[in-house]
Design a protein around this motif. Structure first.
Motif, PDB file in Angstrom:
ATOM      1  N   ALA A 108       0.451  -1.730  -0.408  1.00 39.69           N
ATOM      2  CA  ALA A 108       0.218   0.049   0.298  1.00 39.69           C
ATOM      3  C   ALA A 108       1.113   1.275  -0.235  1.00 39.69           C
ATOM      4  O   ALA A 108       0.512   2.172  -0.877  1.00 39.69           O
ATOM      5  N   LEU A 109       1.845   1.083   0.819  1.00 38.48           N
ATOM      6  CA  LEU A 109       2.445   2.025   1.080  1.00 38.48           C
ATOM      7  C   LEU A 109       3.765   2.250  -0.592  1.00 38.48           C
ATOM      8  O   LEU A 109       3.526   3.763  -1.156  1.00 38.48           O
ATOM      9  N   ALA A 110       4.129   1.311  -1.421  1.00 38.52           N
ATOM     10  CA  ALA A 110       4.295   1.404  -2.690  1.00 38.52           C
ATOM     11  C   ALA A 110       3.537   2.350  -3.669  1.00 38.52           C
ATOM     12  O   ALA A 110       3.936   3.204  -4.127  1.00 38.52           O
ATOM     13  N   LEU A 111       2.417   1.831  -3.068  1.00 44.29           N
ATOM     14  CA  LEU A 111       1.402   2.298  -4.105  1.00 44.29           C
ATOM     15  C   LEU A 111       0.873   3.434  -3.713  1.00 44.29           C
ATOM     16  O   LEU A 111       0.143   4.191  -4.930  1.00 44.29           O
ATOM     17  N   SER A 112       1.025   4.051  -2.949  1.00 43.14           N
ATOM     18  CA  SER A 112       0.389   4.940  -2.655  1.00 43.14           C
ATOM     19  C   SER A 112       1.073   6.382  -3.430  1.00 43.14           C
ATOM     20  O   SER A 112       1.036   7.437  -3.515  1.00 43.14           O
ATOM     21  N   GLN A 119      -2.262   2.545 -10.003  1.00 46.08           N
ATOM     22  CA  GLN A 119      -3.050   1.937  -8.085  1.00 46.08           C
ATOM     23  C   GLN A 119      -4.181   0.961  -8.624  1.00 46.08           C
ATOM     24  O   GLN A 119      -3.861  -0.460  -8.371  1.00 46.08           O
ATOM     25  N   TYR A 120      -5.448   1.553  -9.628  1.00 45.56           N
ATOM     26  CA  TYR A 120      -5.928   0.583 -10.666  1.00 45.56           C
ATOM     27  C   TYR A 120      -5.702  -0.743 -10.822  1.00 45.56           C
ATOM     28  O   TYR A 120      -5.881  -1.546 -10.323  1.00 45.56           O
ATOM     29  N   THR A 121      -4.721  -0.527 -11.760  1.00 42.80           N
ATOM     30  CA  THR A 121      -4.520  -1.505 -12.434  1.00 42.80           C
ATOM     31  C   THR A 121      -3.810  -2.876 -11.468  1.00 42.80           C
ATOM     32  O   THR A 121      -4.137  -3.542 -10.931  1.00 42.80           O
ATOM     33  N   LEU A 122      -2.583  -1.900 -10.893  1.00 41.74           N
ATOM     34  CA  LEU A 122      -1.641  -3.344  -9.485  1.00 41.74           C
ATOM     35  C   LEU A 122      -2.958  -3.890  -8.751  1.00 41.74           C
ATOM     36  O   LEU A 122      -2.480  -5.068  -8.633  1.00 41.74           O
ATOM     37  N   LEU A 123      -4.006  -2.868  -8.253  1.00 38.49           N
ATOM     38  CA  LEU A 123      -4.419  -3.584  -7.670  1.00 38.49           C
ATOM     39  C   LEU A 123      -5.470  -4.649  -8.027  1.00 38.49           C
ATOM     40  O   LEU A 123      -5.928  -5.689  -7.203  1.00 38.49           O
ATOM     41  N   ALA A 124      -5.685  -4.705  -8.856  1.00 37.93           N
ATOM     42  CA  ALA A 124      -6.497  -5.654 -10.032  1.00 37.93           C
ATOM     43  C   ALA A 124      -5.976  -6.759 -10.560  1.00 37.93           C
ATOM     44  O   ALA A 124      -6.623  -8.214  -9.645  1.00 37.93           O
ATOM     45  N   ILE A 125      -4.452  -6.825  -9.763  1.00 32.86           N
ATOM     46  CA  ILE A 125      -3.783  -7.940  -9.930  1.00 32.86           C
ATOM     47  C   ILE A 125      -3.953  -8.538  -8.632  1.00 32.86           C
ATOM     48  O   ILE A 125      -4.003  -9.606  -8.337  1.00 32.86           O
TER      49      ILE A 125
ATOM     50  N   LEU B  25      13.604   1.007  -6.128  1.00 29.97           N
ATOM     51  CA  LEU B  25      12.887   0.103  -5.096  1.00 29.97           C
ATOM     52  C   LEU B  25      11.426  -0.296  -4.795  1.00 29.97           C
ATOM     53  O   LEU B  25      10.925  -1.403  -5.299  1.00 29.97           O
ATOM     54  N   LEU B  26      10.891   1.293  -5.347  1.00 32.01           N
ATOM     55  CA  LEU B  26       9.312   0.840  -5.404  1.00 32.01           C
ATOM     56  C   LEU B  26       8.694   0.121  -6.330  1.00 32.01           C
ATOM     57  O   LEU B  26       8.063  -1.126  -6.231  1.00 32.01           O
ATOM     58  N   ILE B  27       9.347   0.319  -8.028  1.00 27.24           N
ATOM     59  CA  ILE B  27       8.894  -0.699  -8.830  1.00 27.24           C
ATOM     60  C   ILE B  27       9.086  -2.146  -8.707  1.00 27.24           C
ATOM     61  O   ILE B  27       8.668  -2.938  -9.013  1.00 27.24           O
ATOM     62  N   GLY B  34       3.446  -8.374  -7.762  1.00 24.35           N
ATOM     63  CA  GLY B  34       2.165  -7.890  -8.984  1.00 24.35           C
ATOM     64  C   GLY B  34       2.849  -9.662  -9.843  1.00 24.35           C
ATOM     65  O   GLY B  34       2.089 -10.636  -9.781  1.00 24.35           O
ATOM     66  N   VAL B  35       4.380 -10.155  -9.649  1.00 19.10           N
ATOM     67  CA  VAL B  35       4.465 -11.219 -10.361  1.00 19.10           C
ATOM     68  C   VAL B  35       4.311 -12.348 -10.019  1.00 19.10           C
ATOM     69  O   VAL B  35       3.666 -13.139 -10.078  1.00 19.10           O
ATOM     70  N   LEU B  36       4.331 -12.496  -8.105  1.00 23.21           N
ATOM     71  CA  LEU B  36       4.455 -13.764  -6.945  1.00 23.21           C
ATOM     72  C   LEU B  36       2.939 -13.968  -7.035  1.00 23.21           C
ATOM     73  O   LEU B  36       1.954 -14.372  -6.724  1.00 23.21           O
ATOM     74  N   MET B  37       1.680 -12.374  -7.610  1.00 23.44           N
ATOM     75  CA  MET B  37       0.403 -13.192  -7.203  1.00 23.44           C
ATOM     76  C   MET B  37       0.039 -13.462  -8.173  1.00 23.44           C
ATOM     77  O   MET B  37      -1.151 -14.480  -8.502  1.00 23.44           O
ATOM     78  N   LEU B  38       0.996 -13.665  -9.906  1.00 29.35           N
ATOM     79  CA  LEU B  38       0.046 -13.819 -10.834  1.00 29.35           C
ATOM     80  C   LEU B  38       0.368 -15.108 -10.705  1.00 29.35           C
ATOM     81  O   LEU B  38      -0.260 -15.828 -11.690  1.00 29.35           O
TER      82      LEU B  38
END
Lengths: 307, 294
Positions: A108-112, A119-125, B25-27, B34-38
């Motif tokens: 969440a911190l990274a997404l913010s 945000q929406y695209t990554l949250l969807a995943i 780091l953020l990316i 995302g990769v771990l989730m998918l």
């Protein structure tokens, strides 16, 4: 009996003829309240009452229930199966909540820092596993954890690590389930925390920065205290969710009783060994434990943010 | 620095100047997450198209050697205790749609009644409804089964619908929402001679759209994915819902035939995926609004 209407237009209306007390009430409201009462009577009051009643009886679903006073509860106190199940449930619940919340906070911190579109695209995943039926997740993960040619063991092998028994080992089975449950609910927790982080006023963070606070300091001194209510909410809903979780423990059990939780124990007592009275006693104990844990957590959190 | 009042994104007004490695780091965190989730999901989708020879390969390969629809053909003609996957599909859709509609009606009507209408015992009744959420479903499981047995609903699809018709959570959510609708709207319609029910259908329902879509998704998810209650109450394969059918398929195909299990899982995921992609934004908003889990 209340005579003045709270917010209804009758306040402003001119003199009205005297009417019976019933006329101040809404027919729609009374009809709804009646239907609702009947429903909750049949679907909640009767079953809940029966659960309490049953916990003082022995019943195998076929013969007449026999009154045994508090013997079921006495049995429960000395039942290793119950205490094992409780310990398994608590371990699972505490670790799941700690890991899931830490990871969700990080995400969440990274997404913010992203634009809402990303945000929406990554949250969807991240959220994809949440919508899947639990059975699908379990069938999938069970296969990935497989010892002979399972995907996770293949990953370990490619990293040069030794093969693990995963669900087949009494020591690892519970943590295999925990990891899967973290995977399922991670997106969900991230959304709640992200919403709270997005509410933190920029001005506070900028002020802290001007005062020379480091990024870590700004997080611990500004962001973290302000998202406490969301964290508390997340912890409480997670306690309720994890304590009642059932599918993984029934469909992906470890050897012996290594992954038997209270929910599975209740189910087995009620529907496999047909010891319904004792099953009811265990389920009542579960209710009391869950209620205490929830109230304790709420009380603890409330004290910590009252400043 | 131009300050935007809507603190939705931090990128427009960065409160800390990121250095290059911090950005990376953020990316890395986000993409890694995302990769771990998918990753498990990729195994599900790709394995559904594998041939048995591909499935049992050691070490396993993620990508199918040859793409095949064999698994789908097999599971679609496979019998599950007197039913089939197609039959379970229809059962699940019927149960889910009926329950969602019922929950939407009772919750919006309930929210409206508890927030705006006058009837005896209004407050005690509401707090009673709210308190029922504290009792775990497992405590009610055994006696509720007995009640359903007495009502002779066991082993019918109705046993999956009837206990969920009223939702305590839904009523609570809608009541909070109706409190946010200006009371003047209600009063004005009342003065114009509208009855309580007309106000509900003409004004309240229309204004409740955001909460309705949130509730619809949660209700869909809870009903479609439910496992424990159907497991206990449905024994006839012809009345299986999809989670039960999947369990049956999981039991009848072994590791060598796992493409069949993955194929039926993938078929099962179609309705949730459709709902998910239509309502994704509402889902995000809804979870943020309520924080519900599971």
């Amino acid at each position: 009996m209340a005579v003045t209407a709270g917010s209804s237009p009758t306040d402003a209306a001119p003199v009205r003829p005297q009417r019976s007390w019933l006329s101040q009430y809404s027919w729609l409201g009374m009809g709804f309240a009646f239907t609702l009462s009947v429903f909750y009577l049949v679907m909640f009051v009767v079953p809940f009452g029966t659960a309490i009643w049953l916990s003082f009886h022995n019943w195998d679903y076929i013969q007449r229930p026999v009154f045994v006073n508090t013997r079921n509860f006495a049995k429960l106190l000395g039942d290793a199966g119950f205490w094992d199940a409780l310990w398994t449930t608590v371990q699972f619940s505490v670790v799941e909540i700690f890991v899931a919340l830490s990871l969700a906070l990080l995400l969440a911190l990274a997404l913010s820092h992203l634009r809402p579109v990303y945000q929406y695209t990554l949250l969807a995943i991240y959220n994809l596993p949440v919508i899947m039926p639990g059975v699908v997740s379990v069938l999938l993960w069970k296969w990935l954890y497989r010892t002979n040619g399972g995907a996770f063991n293949a990953v370990l092998a490619s990293l040069g690590l030794p093969e693990q028994p995963f669900s087949r080992s009494p020591d690892q089975a519970l943590w295999c389930i925990t990891l899967m449950v973290v995977w399922i609910f991670l997106g969900n927790s991230s959304i709640v925390l992200l919403a709270a982080i997005n509410e933190v006023p920029d001005s506070l963070l900028e002020a802290a920065q001007l005062d020379g606070a480091s990024a870590w300091k700004r997080f611990t001194a500004v962001t973290l205290p302000l998202i406490q209510p969301a964290m508390a909410y997340q912890v409480v809903t997670s306690i309720i969710g994890t304590m009642q979780m059932f599918e993984p423990f029934q469909l992906m059990p470890g050897p012996g009783h290594s992954t038997r939780t209270l929910s599975l124990y209740t189910y087995q007592l009620g529907f496999e060994v047909l010891n319904l009275g004792y099953g009811a006693a265990v389920s009542i104990a579960m209710f009391v434990i869950l209620l205490s844990a929830t109230l304790f957590e709420l009380q603890r959190r409330r004290r910590s943010w009252d400043y | 620095m131009t300050a935007t009042t809507t603190a939705v994104s931090r990128l427009s007004t960065p409160y800390w100047q990121r250095t290059r490695w911090q950005t990376w780091l953020l990316i890395a965190i986000l993409i890694g997450g995302g990769v771990l989730m998918l990753y498990p999901f990729a195994w599900l989708v790709l394995s559904a198209f594998k041939l048995p020879a591909d499935i049992i390969r050691i070490p396993p390969t993620l990508w199918p050697e040859t793409w095949s629809l064999e698994a789908f053909q097999v599971v679609l003609s496979h019998k599950i205790g007197g039913g089939s996957l197609a039959r379970s599909y229809l059962n699940s859709i019927f149960v889910t749609i009926t329950t969602v509609i019922a929950v939407l009606i009772t919750s919006t009507l309930g929210g409206y009644c508890f927030a705006r209408l006058r009837f005896p015992l209004r407050e005690p009744l509401f707090y009673f409804v709210l308190s029922t959420t504290m009792v775990p479903f497992l405590t009610l499981l055994i006696p509720l089964y007995v009640v359903m047995d007495r009502l002779e609903l066991l082993n019918t699809l109705w046993v999956l619908i009837v206990p969920s018709v009223f939702s305590s959570f839904g009523i609570f959510l809608c009541r909070q929402f109706v409190y946010g609708i200006p009371v003047e709207l209600y009063d004005a319609a009342k003065i114009d001679g509208a009855g309580d029910f007309t106000i509900y259908t003409r004004i309240i329902v229309g204004m409740m759209k955001p909460v309705i879509s949130v509730l619809a998704i949660f209700s869909f998810r809870a009903t479609f994915n439910d496992y424990l209650w159907p497991l206990v109450t449905i024994t006839d394969g012809g009345n299986y819902t999809l989670p039960l059918a999947l369990r049956g398929i999981g039991n009848s195909f072994g590791w060598f035939d796992y493409s069949k299990v993955m194929a039926s899982s993938l078929l099962t995921l179609i309705p949730p995926l459709i709902v998910f992609f239509i309502f994704q934004r509402n889902l995000v908003k809804g979870i943020a609004l309520t924080g519900i889990k599971g």
